[in-house]
Scaffold this active site. Structure first.
Site, PDB file in Angstrom:
ATOM      1  N   HIS A  38       9.158  -6.664   7.139  1.00 28.90           N
ATOM      2  CA  HIS A  38       8.686  -7.380   5.957  1.00 28.90           C
ATOM      3  C   HIS A  38       9.854  -8.119   5.274  1.00 28.90           C
ATOM      4  CE1 HIS A  38       4.845  -7.646   3.804  1.00 28.90           C
ATOM      5  NE2 HIS A  38       5.560  -7.952   2.752  1.00 28.90           N
ATOM      6  N   ARG A  59       1.602 -14.487   8.055  1.00 34.00           N
ATOM      7  CA  ARG A  59       1.473 -15.783   8.724  1.00 34.00           C
ATOM      8  C   ARG A  59       2.646 -16.030   9.664  1.00 34.00           C
ATOM      9  NH1 ARG A  59       0.283 -18.651   3.092  1.00 34.00           N
ATOM     10  NH2 ARG A  59       0.937 -16.567   2.466  1.00 34.00           N
ATOM     11  N   THR A  60       3.840 -15.684   9.224  1.00 35.56           N
ATOM     12  CA  THR A  60       5.021 -15.867  10.083  1.00 35.56           C
ATOM     13  C   THR A  60       4.937 -14.973  11.316  1.00 35.56           C
ATOM     14  OG1 THR A  60       6.364 -16.418   8.142  1.00 35.56           O
ATOM     15  CG2 THR A  60       7.542 -15.785  10.147  1.00 35.56           C
ATOM     16  N   SER A  61       4.508 -13.737  11.140  1.00 30.61           N
ATOM     17  CA  SER A  61       4.393 -12.804  12.268  1.00 30.61           C
ATOM     18  C   SER A  61       3.355 -13.279  13.273  1.00 30.61           C
ATOM     19  CB  SER A  61       4.026 -11.408  11.761  1.00 30.61           C
ATOM     20  OG  SER A  61       5.023 -10.906  10.909  1.00 30.61           O
ATOM     21  N   ARG A  62       2.237 -13.798  12.776  1.00 27.73           N
ATOM     22  CA  ARG A  62       1.202 -14.281  13.689  1.00 27.73           C
ATOM     23  C   ARG A  62       1.673 -15.521  14.450  1.00 27.73           C
ATOM     24  NH1 ARG A  62      -1.839 -12.446   9.266  1.00 27.73           N
ATOM     25  NH2 ARG A  62      -2.210 -14.495   8.344  1.00 27.73           N
ATOM     26  N   TYR A  71      -5.847  -4.957   9.543  1.00 27.85           N
ATOM     27  CA  TYR A  71      -4.962  -4.191   8.664  1.00 27.85           C
ATOM     28  C   TYR A  71      -5.008  -2.694   8.978  1.00 27.85           C
ATOM     29  CZ  TYR A  71      -4.083  -8.313   5.803  1.00 27.85           C
ATOM     30  OH  TYR A  71      -3.677  -9.556   5.368  1.00 27.85           O
ATOM     31  N   HIS A 106       2.802   1.954   2.528  1.00 32.80           N
ATOM     32  CA  HIS A 106       3.963   1.637   3.362  1.00 32.80           C
ATOM     33  C   HIS A 106       5.064   0.999   2.520  1.00 32.80           C
ATOM     34  CE1 HIS A 106       6.404   0.497   6.745  1.00 32.80           C
ATOM     35  NE2 HIS A 106       6.268  -0.796   6.486  1.00 32.80           N
ATOM     36  N   ASN A 117       1.874   2.107  11.596  1.00 32.84           N
ATOM     37  CA  ASN A 117       2.874   2.609  10.645  1.00 32.84           C
ATOM     38  C   ASN A 117       3.062   4.118  10.729  1.00 32.84           C
ATOM     39  OD1 ASN A 117       3.532   0.106   9.578  1.00 32.84           O
ATOM     40  ND2 ASN A 117       2.019   0.222   7.937  1.00 32.84           N
ATOM     41  N   GLY A 164       0.837  -1.191   0.000  1.00 35.78           N
ATOM     42  CA  GLY A 164       0.000   0.000   0.000  1.00 35.78           C
ATOM     43  C   GLY A 164       0.874   1.243   0.000  1.00 35.78           C
TER      44      GLY A 164
END
Length: 458
Positions: free
Chosen positions: A366, A374-377, A403, A322, A410, A320
């Site tokens: 990122h 998915r990895t962050s969660r 989101y 960011h 951010n 987006g």
């Protein structure tokens, strides 16, 4: 004779002082040595609670059941549990405010001004529903207009939504740091919001203790097994996977494919399950380092994109508005991230706040081409599991709010995202209590040994 005595005394004094200085030097050298040994070279010791909720991620031998597909609605008690849990989550999600900012259109200054004037007029005349709709419309037309955000915040604060009001004041200041009204308003609301957040963390801890007392019930195995499938369903669903709970359950239990679903969707489900099993192993490890994070990503994306799984991206990406850091900075940023994960600063936080910040910081870097969410969660849930809390699931229905809170982080305000994760933690605790035929949140806290407390509404 007197001169000789004085000379001898001076010599003795010099010797004593020299010895004392030598001892002090030795002591300082030893202190410096141990300082470097224990603060610089030694990895920090993690002090987590015993992972009581580790078993909420089932082991392979207890995960599968002999069921045919499609699953008959009355074939097994676990199906009734699944339906109950799903309905509980859906009822919780009915009150979730879904942001429509991804669909907003920019308006002209005159259109925005006229909308605000009409909203203020309705507010004065007591027509609050119409005023609310117009404030929402104005903020969608001019999302970076500090006056609009501040007026909208004042309206919400007057109608007892101080959390959203505080967030809007912060956004107004992000776009106009010297906005006097927003500065004054946030100075008033910030400490109130901090107290509310603290109360929510207290509420989470109380509910966790209630759930611990119910984990030995006969039907808890069924509950955690079905929660496991729901977790996979919502986690891949946020990324766009269209499989139903029954379909992904069939894939995981039989190894067969579901007609009409893509290979990618099948591989996303299989990869997430492998990653969740790996996270279960990591709950017993002392240190969460870069290699462990890469290991999680390798399993998440191993079936989807083997060549890019478990490796940092080597290209620029745009999320987006960011723009994450360039690829050449990622290795150093990830090393810093791992140091923070294992730091005393992080461990001194409430575990839910720590988990939420760990999630946000990784998403902000990122580091991968795909699979960052998915990895962050999973990192978030690894921290929660190691700290004695159940794993949190973010519902598909909460995607927009999820989101939107990340976007707010951010621009500098991470509180709404931490609060969102805390809300999800309360939601999952309530779901487990509901699934064990337990009490509702209010009833559980009013039970024996848990004096009644008002639940903070979020």
């Amino acid at each position: 004779m007197t001169n000789v005595t004085k000379t001898r005394e001076m010599n003795v004094l010099v010797i004593v002082i020299t010895i004392l200085l030598s001892l002090i030097s030795v002591l300082l050298a030893l202190l410096q040595h141990y300082y470097f040994m224990f603060t610089i070279y030694k990895k920090p010791t993690l002090r987590f609670y015993y992972p009581e909720f580790e078993d909420l991620i089932p082991t392979d031998q207890h995960k599968y059941t002999a069921l045919d597909y499609p699953i008959p609605s009355d074939a097994h008690i676990e199906d009734s549990v699944l339906n109950d849990l799903t309905s509980a989550l859906q009822s919780d999600s009915e009150d979730i405010k879904i942001s429509d900012r991804s669909k907003r259109k920019m308006g002209t200054n005159s259109e925005v001004y006229n909308t605000i004037q009409a909203a203020l007029a309705f507010k004065i005349s007591g027509k609050n529903n119409k005023a609310m709709k117009l404030f929402e419309h104005a903020s969608a037309l001019a999302p970076d207009n500090a006056d609009v955000l501040n007026w909208y915040g004042e309206f919400l604060e007057q109608h007892h939504d101080i959390l959203t009001a505080d967030e809007l004041y912060f956004k107004a200041l992000a776009y106009s740091p010297d906005h006097k009204a927003a500065l004054s308003n946030r100075k008033r609301t910030a400490p109130v919001v901090d107290r509310l957040d603290y109360r929510m963390f207290q509420e989470i801890d109380k509910l966790k203790e209630v759930l611990k007392s119910r984990m030995k019930l006969d039907n808890f195995d069924s509950v955690k097994k079905q929660a496991y499938y729901l977790h996979i369903y919502h986690t891949v669903g946020i990324e766009g996977n269209t499989m139903t709970v029954e379909q992904l359950r069939y894939v995981l239990e039989t190894g067969h494919v579901v007609s009409g679903k893509s290979l990618l969707e099948h591989n996303e489900v299989l990869g997430l399950e492998k990653a969740m099993q790996y996270v279960k192993l990591l709950t017993r490890t002392e240190y969460i380092g870069v290699s462990e994070i890469l290991g999680i990503h390798r399993r998440v994306m191993g079936h989807v994109d083997p060549l890019k799984s478990g490796v940092f991206r080597d290209e620029k990406v745009f999320i987006g508005s960011h723009i994450p850091p360039p690829p050449e900075e990622i290795p150093a940023l990830m090393n810093n991230y791992a140091e923070w994960l294992n730091s005393e600063e992080a461990h001194s936080m409430h575990p839910v706040r720590y988990a939420a910040l760990a999630h946000y910081k990784l998403v902000d870097i990122h580091p991968f081409v795909d699979g960052n969410g998915r990895t962050s969660r999973l990192i978030m849930n690894l921290i929660l599991l190691k700290s004695g809390y159940p794993p949190v699931m973010i519902l598909k229905e909460q995607r927009e709010k999820y989101y939107d809170s990340l976007k707010t982080a951010n621009i500098g305000d991470v509180k709404p995202f931490v609060r969102f994760v805390a809300q999800c933690t309360l939601q999952i605790l309530n779901m487990y209590l509901y699934g064990t035929r337990g009490l509702s949140i209010d009833q559980a806290l009013d039970g024996p040994g848990h004096p009644g407390n008002e639940v903070v509404g979020y």
